[in-house]
Every structure is written in structure tokens, then in C-alpha cells.
Design a protein around this motif. Structure first.
Motif, PDB file in Angstrom:
ATOM      1  N   ARG A   9     -72.849  88.517  82.570  1.00 54.26           N
ATOM      2  CA  ARG A   9     -71.756  89.091  81.780  1.00 54.26           C
ATOM      3  C   ARG A   9     -70.403  88.729  82.389  1.00 54.26           C
ATOM      4  O   ARG A   9     -70.228  88.731  83.597  1.00 54.26           O
ATOM      5  CB  ARG A   9     -71.892  90.618  81.739  1.00 54.26           C
ATOM      6  N   ILE A  10     -69.438  88.445  81.529  1.00 52.62           N
ATOM      7  CA  ILE A  10     -68.067  88.158  81.949  1.00 52.62           C
ATOM      8  C   ILE A  10     -67.243  89.416  81.737  1.00 52.62           C
ATOM      9  O   ILE A  10     -67.260  90.010  80.657  1.00 52.62           O
ATOM     10  CB  ILE A  10     -67.474  86.997  81.134  1.00 52.62           C
ATOM     11  N   ASP A  11     -66.516  89.831  82.758  1.00 57.27           N
ATOM     12  CA  ASP A  11     -65.720  91.057  82.710  1.00 57.27           C
ATOM     13  C   ASP A  11     -64.275  90.720  82.369  1.00 57.27           C
ATOM     14  O   ASP A  11     -63.566  90.102  83.152  1.00 57.27           O
ATOM     15  CB  ASP A  11     -65.792  91.768  84.059  1.00 57.27           C
ATOM     16  N   TYR A  12     -63.843  91.132  81.181  1.00 56.10           N
ATOM     17  CA  TYR A  12     -62.468  90.912  80.749  1.00 56.10           C
ATOM     18  C   TYR A  12     -61.601  92.142  80.990  1.00 56.10           C
ATOM     19  O   TYR A  12     -60.416  92.120  80.701  1.00 56.10           O
ATOM     20  CB  TYR A  12     -62.427  90.569  79.252  1.00 56.10           C
ATOM     21  N   GLU A  13     -62.175  93.196  81.503  1.00 52.63           N
ATOM     22  CA  GLU A  13     -61.446  94.448  81.677  1.00 52.63           C
ATOM     23  C   GLU A  13     -60.666  94.509  82.981  1.00 52.63           C
ATOM     24  O   GLU A  13     -59.930  95.451  83.223  1.00 52.63           O
ATOM     25  CB  GLU A  13     -62.397  95.630  81.554  1.00 52.63           C
ATOM     26  N   THR A  14     -60.831  93.513  83.836  1.00 48.74           N
ATOM     27  CA  THR A  14     -60.085  93.485  85.082  1.00 48.74           C
ATOM     28  C   THR A  14     -58.666  93.010  84.808  1.00 48.74           C
ATOM     29  O   THR A  14     -58.408  92.346  83.809  1.00 48.74           O
ATOM     30  CB  THR A  14     -60.740  92.524  86.098  1.00 48.74           C
ATOM     31  N   MET A  26     -64.841  84.085  67.764  1.00 45.30           N
ATOM     32  CA  MET A  26     -64.376  84.871  68.899  1.00 45.30           C
ATOM     33  C   MET A  26     -65.209  84.556  70.151  1.00 45.30           C
ATOM     34  O   MET A  26     -64.677  84.480  71.240  1.00 45.30           O
ATOM     35  CB  MET A  26     -64.449  86.359  68.539  1.00 45.30           C
ATOM     36  N   GLU A  27     -66.515  84.406  69.972  1.00 45.78           N
ATOM     37  CA  GLU A  27     -67.398  84.133  71.109  1.00 45.78           C
ATOM     38  C   GLU A  27     -67.030  82.820  71.800  1.00 45.78           C
ATOM     39  O   GLU A  27     -67.191  82.681  72.996  1.00 45.78           O
ATOM     40  CB  GLU A  27     -68.866  84.114  70.645  1.00 45.78           C
ATOM     41  N   LYS A  28     -66.512  81.853  71.043  1.00 45.01           N
ATOM     42  CA  LYS A  28     -66.094  80.583  71.622  1.00 45.01           C
ATOM     43  C   LYS A  28     -64.843  80.747  72.478  1.00 45.01           C
ATOM     44  O   LYS A  28     -64.712  80.145  73.532  1.00 45.01           O
ATOM     45  CB  LYS A  28     -65.806  79.573  70.507  1.00 45.01           C
ATOM     46  N   LEU A  29     -63.909  81.578  72.005  1.00 43.82           N
ATOM     47  CA  LEU A  29     -62.657  81.791  72.730  1.00 43.82           C
ATOM     48  C   LEU A  29     -62.823  82.698  73.935  1.00 43.82           C
ATOM     49  O   LEU A  29     -62.169  82.512  74.954  1.00 43.82           O
ATOM     50  CB  LEU A  29     -61.603  82.385  71.790  1.00 43.82           C
ATOM     51  N   ALA A  30     -63.652  83.695  73.797  1.00 41.24           N
ATOM     52  CA  ALA A  30     -63.864  84.652  74.890  1.00 41.24           C
ATOM     53  C   ALA A  30     -65.333  85.052  74.942  1.00 41.24           C
ATOM     54  O   ALA A  30     -65.722  86.130  74.505  1.00 41.24           O
ATOM     55  CB  ALA A  30     -62.991  85.886  74.684  1.00 41.24           C
ATOM     56  N   PRO A  31     -66.183  84.166  75.484  1.00 41.07           N
ATOM     57  CA  PRO A  31     -67.609  84.491  75.539  1.00 41.07           C
ATOM     58  C   PRO A  31     -67.853  85.739  76.386  1.00 41.07           C
ATOM     59  O   PRO A  31     -67.145  85.993  77.352  1.00 41.07           O
ATOM     60  CB  PRO A  31     -68.229  83.256  76.190  1.00 41.07           C
ATOM     61  N   THR A  32     -68.841  86.514  76.004  1.00 38.24           N
ATOM     62  CA  THR A  32     -69.141  87.744  76.741  1.00 38.24           C
ATOM     63  C   THR A  32     -70.144  87.497  77.865  1.00 38.24           C
ATOM     64  O   THR A  32     -70.233  88.274  78.799  1.00 38.24           O
ATOM     65  CB  THR A  32     -69.706  88.824  75.803  1.00 38.24           C
ATOM     66  N   ARG A  33     -70.893  86.397  77.763  1.00 43.69           N
ATOM     67  CA  ARG A  33     -71.896  86.062  78.772  1.00 43.69           C
ATOM     68  C   ARG A  33     -71.878  84.557  78.976  1.00 43.69           C
ATOM     69  O   ARG A  33     -71.465  83.815  78.107  1.00 43.69           O
ATOM     70  CB  ARG A  33     -73.282  86.520  78.337  1.00 43.69           C
ATOM     71  N   ILE A  34     -72.359  84.127  80.141  1.00 44.74           N
ATOM     72  CA  ILE A  34     -72.436  82.705  80.432  1.00 44.74           C
ATOM     73  C   ILE A  34     -73.672  82.440  81.280  1.00 44.74           C
ATOM     74  O   ILE A  34     -74.055  83.270  82.105  1.00 44.74           O
ATOM     75  CB  ILE A  34     -71.150  82.215  81.145  1.00 44.74           C
ATOM     76  N   GLU A  35     -74.308  81.305  81.042  1.00 43.26           N
ATOM     77  CA  GLU A  35     -75.472  80.932  81.845  1.00 43.26           C
ATOM     78  C   GLU A  35     -74.991  80.232  83.105  1.00 43.26           C
ATOM     79  O   GLU A  35     -74.161  79.330  83.054  1.00 43.26           O
ATOM     80  CB  GLU A  35     -76.405  80.010  81.067  1.00 43.26           C
ATOM     81  N   VAL A  36     -75.503  80.655  84.260  1.00 42.89           N
ATOM     82  CA  VAL A  36     -75.132  80.073  85.553  1.00 42.89           C
ATOM     83  C   VAL A  36     -76.250  79.134  86.011  1.00 42.89           C
ATOM     84  O   VAL A  36     -77.328  79.117  85.415  1.00 42.89           O
ATOM     85  CB  VAL A  36     -74.834  81.181  86.595  1.00 42.89           C
ATOM     86  N   PRO A  37     -76.023  78.319  87.053  1.00 41.36           N
ATOM     87  CA  PRO A  37     -77.015  77.329  87.473  1.00 41.36           C
ATOM     88  C   PRO A  37     -78.418  77.867  87.730  1.00 41.36           C
ATOM     89  O   PRO A  37     -79.391  77.143  87.550  1.00 41.36           O
ATOM     90  CB  PRO A  37     -76.414  76.752  88.757  1.00 41.36           C
ATOM     91  N   SER A  38     -78.537  79.108  88.119  1.00 43.36           N
ATOM     92  CA  SER A  38     -79.871  79.671  88.375  1.00 43.36           C
ATOM     93  C   SER A  38     -80.647  79.912  87.087  1.00 43.36           C
ATOM     94  O   SER A  38     -81.834  80.182  87.119  1.00 43.36           O
ATOM     95  CB  SER A  38     -79.751  80.994  89.125  1.00 43.36           C
TER      96      SER A  38
END
Length: 104
Positions: free
Chosen positions: A18-23, A1-13
């Protein structure tokens, strides 16, 4: 599930955001503008090849821009945002070339 819809992602900094799927619609990445310097494209997975990063102000209160194309934002929208915000937030980086800015 984490591969299909990860809950967090590392950004360049280096921050873990956190990724918001509730929108409604596509997922939203609430991230400070400076944390995305140096990145031209962003994907979550094949289903969302261009997740719209949601730019927030330095204080993470007021959105500066919502875009599905970082390249277009850096070219067209960022110069105006830079002009408006660097006077309000002089201690933060506002490079003329955000794609060429060093990642933290």
C-alpha cells in the motif's frame, strides 16, 4: 485516478504494498527492506518520479531508513544497516550486494 495515484504497487519481492498518501509531503511506501533487493530506482508516475520508499525493520515496526534515492541508500546507507541488523535478524537475507541480490 488509479494511474495518477495508485493505491498499491508491486515490489521486487512480488508483494503488493500500500502507498500512503496521508503523510505530509510525498507519498510513502511502507515496505520491508528485503522486499526491495535488486531495485535501483522506483517511480509512481510523472508527478512523483522518485517516490520515497520508507524502509521498515524486518518486523515492520521501526524505520531503518527513509530515502528518495534507492541507489544512494544501497551504496551509502545499507552497509551500516546491514551491519547493525544481520545480528538481530540472522534468519533474514542481508547480502553484501543488495542490487545484485535475486528478486523473489
Amino acid at each position: 485516478m488509479e494511474k495518477l495515484a495508485p493505491t498499491r504497487i508491486e515490489v521486487p519481492s512480488g508483494a503488493d504494498v500500500r502507498i500512503d498518501y496521508e503523510t505530509e509531503g510525498d507519498p510513502v511506501l511502507g515496505v520491508r527492506l528485503q522486499e526491495m533487493f535488486g531495485l535501483a530506482r522506483h517511480t509512481l508516475n510523472r508527478r512523483w518520479p522518485r517516490a520515497p520508499p520508507h524502509r521498515a525493520s524486518v518486523a515492520r515496526r521501526t524505520p531503518l531508513a527513509v530515502t528518495q534515492s534507492l541507489e544512494t541508500f544501497w551504496t551509502n546507507g545499507y552497509p551500516s544497516v546491514r551491519s547493525d541488523m544481520r545480528g538481530r535478524y540472522p534468519k533474514h537475507a542481508w547480502p553484501e550486494d543488495p542490487l545484485g541480490a535475486p528478486r523473489r
